[in-house]
Design a protein around this motif. Structure first.
Motif, mmCIF file in Angstrom:
data_model
loop_
_atom_site.group_PDB
_atom_site.id
_atom_site.type_symbol
_atom_site.label_atom_id
_atom_site.label_comp_id
_atom_site.label_asym_id
_atom_site.label_seq_id
_atom_site.Cartn_x
_atom_site.Cartn_y
_atom_site.Cartn_z
ATOM 1 N N ALA A 1 1.299 12.008 0.153
ATOM 2 C CA ALA A 1 1.041 13.213 0.942
ATOM 3 C C ALA A 1 1.426 14.433 0.119
ATOM 4 O O ALA A 1 2.567 14.554 -0.322
ATOM 5 C CB ALA A 1 1.842 13.165 2.236
ATOM 6 N N TYR B 1 -2.048 5.012 -7.533
ATOM 7 C CA TYR B 1 -2.381 5.590 -6.229
ATOM 8 C C TYR B 1 -2.597 7.089 -6.390
ATOM 9 O O TYR B 1 -1.960 7.727 -7.227
ATOM 10 C CB TYR B 1 -1.262 5.334 -5.215
ATOM 11 C CG TYR B 1 -1.109 3.870 -4.863
ATOM 12 C CD1 TYR B 1 -0.220 3.060 -5.572
ATOM 13 C CD2 TYR B 1 -1.865 3.295 -3.841
ATOM 14 C CE1 TYR B 1 -0.086 1.704 -5.265
ATOM 15 C CE2 TYR B 1 -1.737 1.950 -3.527
ATOM 16 C CZ TYR B 1 -0.853 1.155 -4.243
ATOM 17 O OH TYR B 1 -0.732 -0.166 -3.940
ATOM 18 N N ALA C 1 5.670 9.943 -1.447
ATOM 19 C CA ALA C 1 5.064 8.618 -1.374
ATOM 20 C C ALA C 1 5.690 7.850 -0.221
ATOM 21 O O ALA C 1 6.908 7.865 -0.034
ATOM 22 C CB ALA C 1 5.290 7.858 -2.677
ATOM 23 N N SER C 2 4.847 7.188 0.540
ATOM 24 C CA SER C 2 5.362 6.368 1.636
ATOM 25 C C SER C 2 4.733 4.981 1.580
ATOM 26 O O SER C 2 3.565 4.852 1.191
ATOM 27 C CB SER C 2 5.083 7.034 2.981
ATOM 28 O OG SER C 2 3.696 7.189 3.178
ATOM 29 N N GLY D 1 -3.293 10.941 -4.276
ATOM 30 C CA GLY D 1 -3.289 11.712 -3.064
ATOM 31 C C GLY D 1 -4.681 12.266 -2.792
ATOM 32 O O GLY D 1 -5.617 12.068 -3.577
ATOM 33 N N GLN D 2 -4.813 12.981 -1.687
ATOM 34 C CA GLN D 2 -6.125 13.504 -1.279
ATOM 35 C C GLN D 2 -6.510 14.737 -2.076
ATOM 36 O O GLN D 2 -7.689 15.092 -2.147
ATOM 37 C CB GLN D 2 -6.088 13.875 0.207
ATOM 38 C CG GLN D 2 -5.831 12.695 1.129
ATOM 39 C CD GLN D 2 -7.096 11.926 1.433
ATOM 40 O OE1 GLN D 2 -8.166 12.206 0.903
ATOM 41 N NE2 GLN D 2 -6.991 10.915 2.266
ATOM 42 N N GLN E 1 0.843 -1.188 0.000
ATOM 43 C CA GLN E 1 0.000 0.000 0.000
ATOM 44 C C GLN E 1 0.883 1.244 0.000
ATOM 45 O O GLN E 1 1.817 1.350 0.787
ATOM 46 C CB GLN E 1 -0.890 -0.005 1.239
ATOM 47 C CG GLN E 1 -1.924 1.099 1.290
ATOM 48 C CD GLN E 1 -3.096 0.840 0.363
ATOM 49 O OE1 GLN E 1 -3.207 -0.251 -0.205
ATOM 50 N NE2 GLN E 1 -3.944 1.815 0.185
ATOM 51 N N GLN F 1 0.927 5.437 0.215
ATOM 52 C CA GLN F 1 0.192 6.654 0.581
ATOM 53 C C GLN F 1 0.935 7.858 0.037
ATOM 54 O O GLN F 1 2.166 7.911 0.072
ATOM 55 C CB GLN F 1 0.056 6.748 2.095
ATOM 56 C CG GLN F 1 -0.836 5.661 2.681
ATOM 57 C CD GLN F 1 -1.128 5.865 4.150
ATOM 58 O OE1 GLN F 1 -0.288 6.387 4.873
ATOM 59 N NE2 GLN F 1 -2.300 5.455 4.584
#
Length: 115
Positions: free
Chosen positions: A5, A104, A24-25, A106-107, A1, A3
Motif C-alpha cells: 500500500a 511484488y 507491506a502486509s 504496489g498499485q 501473498q 500486498q
C-alpha cells in the motif's frame, strides 16, 4: 501473498519535497528488499531506489536528492524526495522482494513536479 500500500504522491513545485510511504502486509512476511521504481507513460519502468538487507542503490538521476529508509520490523519503506525536478514526474511503484525471490508491486502513486 504480499500486498503493498503506497501513499504520499501528489503535486510539488520544482525544488520542493515529497515523501512516499509503502507498507507491506501482512507485516509478518519476511521481506528481503524494498524500494521504489517509476514509470513515465510509454517508457520502461526504472529503478529509483532499493534497500536490501545490507546495501542500498539509487538511480544516478536521484543520488543526493532522494533517500530511502526502511523499518524492517514493520515492513515499511519510505522515499524522501528533495530538490524535485520536473523530470521526476512519473508514477512511482513500491516494490518488495521476499527471501524466496518473489517480487511484488504496489498499485502506483502519481508524482507531478511543476516548474
Amino acid at each position: 501473498q504480499v500486498q503493498l500500500a503506497e501513499s504520499g504522491g501528489g503535486l510539488a513545485e520544482a525544488g520542493g519535497s515529497l515523501r512516499l510511504s509503502c507498507a507491506a502486509s501482512p507485516y509478518t512476511v519476511p521481506i528481503k528488499s524494498m524500494g521504489w521504481y517509476r514509470q513515465l507513460l510509454g517508457k520502461q519502468r526504472e529503478m529509483v531506489a532499493i534497500k536490501g538487507p545490507i546495501t542500498e542503490n539509487y538511480a544516478d538521476s536521484v543520488k543526493g536528492r532522494f533517500t530511502i529508509s526502511r523499518d524492517i520490523a514493520r515492513n515499511t519503506a519510505d522515499l524522501q524526495m528533495n530538490s524535485l525536478k520536473p523530470d521526476d514526474t512519473a508514477v512511482y511503484y513500491c516494490y518488495a522482494e521476499t527471501w524466496s525471490d518473489m517480487p511484488y508491486w504496489g498499485q502506483g502513486t502519481q508524482v507531478t513536479v511543476f516548474s
